[in-house]
Scaffold this active site. Structure first.
Site, PDB file in Angstrom:
ATOM      1  N   ASP A  55      31.713  -2.571  -7.881  1.00 52.91           N
ATOM      2  CA  ASP A  55      32.079  -2.123  -6.544  1.00 52.91           C
ATOM      3  C   ASP A  55      31.581  -0.698  -6.300  1.00 52.91           C
ATOM      4  OD1 ASP A  55      33.255  -1.857  -4.088  1.00 52.91           O
ATOM      5  OD2 ASP A  55      35.215  -2.577  -4.718  1.00 52.91           O
ATOM      6  N   ASP A  56      30.708  -0.528  -5.311  1.00 52.72           N
ATOM      7  CA  ASP A  56      30.212   0.795  -4.898  1.00 52.72           C
ATOM      8  C   ASP A  56      29.339   1.480  -5.942  1.00 52.72           C
ATOM      9  OD1 ASP A  56      31.695   0.307  -2.663  1.00 52.72           O
ATOM     10  OD2 ASP A  56      32.885   2.145  -2.752  1.00 52.72           O
ATOM     11  N   CYS A  93      32.018  -4.129   1.388  1.00 51.19           N
ATOM     12  CA  CYS A  93      32.652  -5.034   0.419  1.00 51.19           C
ATOM     13  C   CYS A  93      32.786  -6.485   0.868  1.00 51.19           C
ATOM     14  CB  CYS A  93      34.036  -4.495   0.061  1.00 51.19           C
ATOM     15  SG  CYS A  93      34.040  -2.798  -0.545  1.00 51.19           S
ATOM     16  N   LYS A 147      38.739  -7.980  -7.968  1.00 51.32           N
ATOM     17  CA  LYS A 147      38.970  -7.717  -6.544  1.00 51.32           C
ATOM     18  C   LYS A 147      38.542  -8.906  -5.680  1.00 51.32           C
ATOM     19  CE  LYS A 147      37.157  -4.590  -2.970  1.00 51.32           C
ATOM     20  NZ  LYS A 147      36.463  -3.314  -2.724  1.00 51.32           N
ATOM     21  N   HIS A 149      39.381  -9.351  -1.806  1.00 56.58           N
ATOM     22  CA  HIS A 149      38.978  -8.735  -0.538  1.00 56.58           C
ATOM     23  C   HIS A 149      38.342  -9.721   0.444  1.00 56.58           C
ATOM     24  CE1 HIS A 149      37.530  -4.744   1.473  1.00 56.58           C
ATOM     25  NE2 HIS A 149      38.543  -5.327   2.105  1.00 56.58           N
ATOM     26  N   HIS A 239      34.769   1.893  -7.223  1.00 61.94           N
ATOM     27  CA  HIS A 239      35.297   2.245  -5.905  1.00 61.94           C
ATOM     28  C   HIS A 239      36.336   3.356  -6.053  1.00 61.94           C
ATOM     29  CE1 HIS A 239      37.160   1.712  -1.954  1.00 61.94           C
ATOM     30  NE2 HIS A 239      36.247   0.812  -1.633  1.00 61.94           N
ATOM     31  N   ASP A 297      27.854  -4.620  -5.281  1.00 66.01           N
ATOM     32  CA  ASP A 297      28.247  -5.267  -4.025  1.00 66.01           C
ATOM     33  C   ASP A 297      27.700  -4.551  -2.793  1.00 66.01           C
ATOM     34  OD1 ASP A 297      29.901  -3.004  -4.094  1.00 66.01           O
ATOM     35  OD2 ASP A 297      31.571  -4.044  -3.134  1.00 66.01           O
ATOM     36  N   ASN A 298      27.397  -3.266  -2.924  1.00 68.27           N
ATOM     37  CA  ASN A 298      26.792  -2.501  -1.831  1.00 68.27           C
ATOM     38  C   ASN A 298      26.293  -1.182  -2.394  1.00 68.27           C
ATOM     39  OD1 ASN A 298      30.145  -2.459  -0.966  1.00 68.27           O
ATOM     40  ND2 ASN A 298      29.197  -0.567  -1.649  1.00 68.27           N
ATOM     41  N   LYS A 315      26.347   3.660   1.221  1.00 67.69           N
ATOM     42  CA  LYS A 315      27.252   2.564   1.545  1.00 67.69           C
ATOM     43  C   LYS A 315      27.587   2.580   3.034  1.00 67.69           C
ATOM     44  CE  LYS A 315      31.996   0.993   0.791  1.00 67.69           C
ATOM     45  NZ  LYS A 315      33.257   1.157   0.039  1.00 67.69           N
TER      46      LYS A 315
END
Length: 571
Positions: A55-56, A93, A147, A149, A239, A297-298, A315
């Site tokens: 994540d991130d 996300c 996660k 989401h 994240h 994811d990004n 992001k």
């Protein structure tokens, strides 16, 4: 003094390793290609699929991209597998996760705008078959850790109702790494760690990266390698909030920028978590018939320690720094290993690719936007994908200087959209902050450096780049190649004709954790959802009658729009 310092460091490292439970790093030092393995042997059953999503994590924030952050496990796995250096994800996300699990663009799920917020009555469309559901049909045991989401307002939206046999993780977008608390505004806070469909109060206090790696290892230890397994590990790391065990922070004590120091520690901790999962695959007999996929994811959040250098943007933007992903595939089943692939791959492609590996079928009738890219990855063939719709978001703030006339009467260039066709990439509307931001390793980032690479043009709504020749998006060719601009605008219009309405409902006060025992969780029943739909239809009918708006209605509309803008900037 030196002896004491050395003793403290050893103690810290020992504590860190012991916190991994039984997964001792010394036992995972052997490479995947060690003697005794038969990587070329044909599998006797469909392969075990392990999908690891971070994540991130920024494009620059891995060792093999020249980072100052230590990621020895990711570097080794990527070096011995296939690095995906033309791989695309989504800028935030929820969109990446939805496209991974459905194989469809956002315009075909109604999730074109922003993310799913904790208090929204929204989730991944229930009428679409998810990747784990498809794998279950093929005989797979499916498990998710980490996660989610993708919405949870109804029980039908939960991971265990969308194709996973087991689930341990959080339902919302970001939680405290130790307490698992999440606040969606002042005073709207709740606990968010769930096991199955129950709140996992007893697991609070354990650092999430370590907890998730331990759970993944436990799943492997308790599962038979004779039955195909799909293990989806969606780490919360890296994240915000920036939290890391102290022993990992110590490694980066000389890094001046505090945010970057914490972020680096979190990345290295996550790298060791991947190492422990890889070791468990070997110990319990899964590795020789496994496919490990690693993906971010990004893009990285540059204000929170991440770096996408030398790519443009961050992001939440449609510049390459927001949508160019970290990715690789590691597997003994690969026919051509130890190489870098330039084949065009998008996160929607994993759905048909993995279903195909599992022996299932993903036909055109399924309405997928993804392609089976396994021959391109494993054998080095050409990718079947030639274009990517990054997104069309009609709700995002319209660009001031965009218009239908500016789009040759084909497309309203005020609308936020991005598409890649062949070597060309087109952006319209407001793509987000288009800065080139080097890694922030200094204690205080000089403002003059920041402004040197700041490109905040407010009088433009169309950009065109030859992304193969100019991956850093420094030379805008929109003025020189209006023919290409017209062609790509027409493709946007074609895609837009297939889009379904955006689903971005107002927040529901019933979602407040205080009404759910202090935890985030489902709150709506089928009857409540029907009432909400009736109210929405009534509001639509009322607007159609064009009644004169009252002052309180205008105020509500104003604050609703203000909240949308604020949340977009916050994301």
């Amino acid at each position: 003094m030196h002896a004491l310092t050395g003793f403290s460091l050893v103690s810290l490292l020992s504590f860190g390793y012991l916190s991994w439970d039984w997964a001792k790093p010394s036992l995972v030092a052997d490479g995947p290609g060690e003697a005794g393995e038969q990587p070329s042997a044909a599998p006797v059953q469909p392969p075990h699929i392990i999908f690891i999503l971070t994540d991130d994590q920024g494009y620059h924030d891995v060792g093999y991209h020249g980072s100052d952050i230590e990621t020895p496990t990711l570097d080794r796995l990527a070096a011995e597998g296939v690095k995906l250096e033309n791989y695309y994800i989504q800028p935030i996300c929820t969109p990446s996760r939805s496209q991974l699990l459905t194989g469809r663009y956002q315009i075909h799920t109604g999730l074109q705008h922003s993310i799913i917020r904790p208090r929204q009555p929204n989730c991944l469309p229930l009428d679409q078959v998810t990747l784990p559901q498809k794998l279950q049909e093929a005989g797979y045991s499916t498990h998710m850790v980490g996660k989610w989401h993708l919405g949870f307002y109804r029980k039908e939206c939960l991971p265990t109702r969308r194709g996973f046999h087991t689930f341990l993780g959080s339902l919302t977008g970001n939680v405290d790494y130790y307490t698992y608390d999440n606040c969606d505004g002042p005073g709207v806070c709740g606990f968010d760690l769930h096991e199955g469909e129950s709140v996992a109060w007893g697991l609070s206090g354990q650092y999430s990266t370590m907890l998730y790696a331990q759970r993944a290892s436990h799943i492997l230890a308790s599962h038979s390698p004779r039955r195909p397994l799909f293990l989806y590990v969606a780490f919360q790391a890296v994240h915000t909030p920036l939290q890391s065990p102290r022993e990992y922070l110590y490694r980066y004590r000389t890094m001046g920028n505090v945010a970057r120091r914490k972020y680096a520690a979190m990345v290295t901790c996550m790298d060791e978590a991947v190492r422990n999962i890889t070791w468990a695959l070997k110990r319990y007999g899964f590795y020789n018939n496994s496919v490990i996929i690693f993906s971010s994811d990004n893009g990285g959040q540059t204000f929170s320690g991440g770096s996408n250098w030398p790519l443009r943007g961050r992001k939440g933007t449609y510049w390459e720094g927001g949508v160019r992903g970290l990715g690789f595939v590691h597997s003994p089943l690969l026919k051509r290993k130890r190489r870098t692939s330039r084949a065009l791959v998008h996160i929607t492609d994993w759905y048909p690719t993995l279903v195909g590996l599992a022996g299932g079928t993903a036909s055109a009738d399924d309405g997928l936007d993804g392609y089976d890219v396994w021959p391109a990855i494993s054998e080095g063939r050409a990718s079947p994908r030639t274009e990517i719709l990054h997104n069309i978001d009609p709700l995002y703030n319209h660009a001031r200087h965009g218009s239908l006339e500016g789009g040759f009467g084909i497309w309203n260039t005020a609308v936020q959209a991005a598409i890649r066709v062949g070597e060309w990439k087109l952006l319209t509307g407001d793509p987000g902050y288009g800065d080139w931001i080097p890694p922030q390793t200094l204690a205080a980032f000089p403002g003059s450096w920041w402004n040197l690479e700041r490109m905040a043009s407010v009088r433009q709504a169309v950009w065109l780049f030859n992304i193969s020749a100019d991956p850093y998006e420094r030379e805008d060719l929109a003025g020189q190649r209006p023919d290409v601009v017209r062609t790509l605008l027409a493709r946007l219009a074609d895609y837009n004709r297939t889009a379904i309405p955006v689903r971005y409902p107002a927040e529901n006060p019933r979602a407040h954790p205080d009404f759910n025992g202090g935890a985030w969780g489902p709150w709506a029943s089928d009857e409540e959802e029907e009432e909400e739909e009736e109210e929405a239809r009534a509001r639509s009918f009322s607007r159609g009658r064009r009644k004169k708006k009252c002052k309180i209605c205008k105020l509500r509309s104003f604050f609703r729009k203000l909240n949308t803008r604020l949340m977009s900037h916050r994301i």
